[in-house]
Design a protein around this motif. Structure first.
Motif, PDB file in Angstrom:
ATOM      1  N   UNK A  80      46.182   9.556   0.516  1.00  0.00           N
ATOM      2  CA  UNK A  80      45.581  10.314  -0.583  1.00  0.00           C
ATOM      3  C   UNK A  80      45.564   9.450  -1.826  1.00  0.00           C
ATOM      4  N   UNK A  81      44.382   9.230  -2.341  1.00  0.00           N
ATOM      5  CA  UNK A  81      44.232   8.490  -3.595  1.00  0.00           C
ATOM      6  C   UNK A  81      44.225   9.533  -4.710  1.00  0.00           C
ATOM      7  N   UNK A  82      45.270   9.559  -5.489  1.00  0.00           N
ATOM      8  CA  UNK A  82      45.396  10.587  -6.524  1.00  0.00           C
ATOM      9  C   UNK A  82      44.785  10.110  -7.836  1.00  0.00           C
ATOM     10  N   UNK A  83      44.162  11.043  -8.539  1.00  0.00           N
ATOM     11  CA  UNK A  83      43.540  10.749  -9.825  1.00  0.00           C
ATOM     12  C   UNK A  83      42.754   9.437  -9.737  1.00  0.00           C
ATOM     13  N   UNK A  84      41.784   9.447  -8.862  1.00  0.00           N
ATOM     14  CA  UNK A  84      41.029   8.223  -8.581  1.00  0.00           C
ATOM     15  C   UNK A  84      40.238   7.754  -9.803  1.00  0.00           C
ATOM     16  N   UNK A  85      40.151   6.450  -9.941  1.00  0.00           N
ATOM     17  CA  UNK A  85      39.359   5.828 -11.002  1.00  0.00           C
ATOM     18  C   UNK A  85      38.411   4.805 -10.387  1.00  0.00           C
ATOM     19  N   UNK A  86      37.389   4.396 -11.126  1.00  0.00           N
ATOM     20  CA  UNK A  86      36.413   3.458 -10.549  1.00  0.00           C
ATOM     21  C   UNK A  86      37.037   2.211  -9.942  1.00  0.00           C
ATOM     22  N   UNK A  87      38.129   1.737 -10.501  1.00  0.00           N
ATOM     23  CA  UNK A  87      38.762   0.529  -9.938  1.00  0.00           C
ATOM     24  C   UNK A  87      39.398   0.775  -8.573  1.00  0.00           C
ATOM     25  N   UNK A  88      39.516   2.042  -8.173  1.00  0.00           N
ATOM     26  CA  UNK A  88      40.036   2.346  -6.837  1.00  0.00           C
ATOM     27  C   UNK A  88      38.929   2.293  -5.784  1.00  0.00           C
TER      28      UNK A  88
END
Lengths: 115, 114
Positions: A80-88
């Motif tokens: 689970x990628x939490x609070x995803x941002x563009x760099x993810x």
């Protein structure tokens, strides 16, 4: 032969949301699963190793609170990628290994795009 | 720690040319060695493997020999085809770590021209 599936194969989400990626071993019991990320035209970087029923071991530099890994059964691990941002945004690949074997089978990958 | 070094790409060849992609490794134990291939937009496919010194892995015309004395596992193919165009990754898995985690090289992009 051994088969590993990933779901979804691609996902687009808004910044700040969380995304779950599933990795399943279809015809064998995976005592160990690995999660990698791959940036465009680059190699695979190991993020973490998980054993069924225990906490994942994260590689240096990987934020465990951001990339939550659960290996609840011998056939399923989730990232689970939490609070995803563009760099993810990246290509996430899992692999699974049956106990006692050296060979790990890789999944087809999940492409995550964070807007 | 363990590491894998591959030759820089891209490698561009004409069809039917001979291919060599160099790979060397550093490991504290006795690793197993692998070559994986990745086609655009896809995951990794195991191409071949070798689990001990002097083993030769082979598949689809590709070969690689586990050379302990030179810590190398170079990939070769006698006659490449356009369909071989892909990215090739050399990798090791060392059981000494207990988890058999894989360490990958940087990948070498191969382009075969008709």
């Amino acid at each position: 032969g051994a088969v590993v599936s990933q779901h979804p194969s691609w996902v687009i989400c808004k910044s700040g949301t969380s995304v779950k990626i599933e990795c399943r071993s279809l015809d064998f019991q995976a005592t160990t699963m690995f999660w990698y990320r791959q940036f465009p035209k680059q190699s695979l970087m190991l993020m973490a190793t998980s054993n069924e029923g225990s906490k994942a071991t994260y590689e240096q530099g990987v934020e465990k609170d951001k990339f939550l890994i659960n290996h609840a059964s011998l056939t399923l691990s989730t990232l689970t990628v939490t609070s995803a941002h563009p760099e993810d945004s990246s290509f996430y690949i899992c692999s699974a290994r049956e106990g006692g074997g050296v060979l790990a089978t890789f999944g087809p990958g999940t492409r995550l795009t964070v807007l | 720690g363990d590491s894998v070094t591959q030759m820089e790409g891209p490698v561009t060849l004409s069809e039917e040319a001979f291919l060599t992609i160099n790979c060397t490794y550093t490991a504290t134990g006795y690793p197993s060695l692998f070559w994986y291939v990745q086609y655009p937009g896809e995951g990794l496919q195991l191409l071949l493997k070798a689990t001990k010194a002097d083993d030769k892995g082979s598949n689809k015309g590709f070969e690689a020999t586990y050379r302990k004395e030179t810590t190398s596992f170079h990939l070769e193919k006698g006659s490449v085809q356009v369909s071989d165009s892909a990215v090739y990754f050399c990798a090791l898995s060392d059981r000494t770590s207990g988890t058999y985690k894989y360490i990958f090289g940087t990948g070498t992009r191969l382009k075969v021209l008709a």
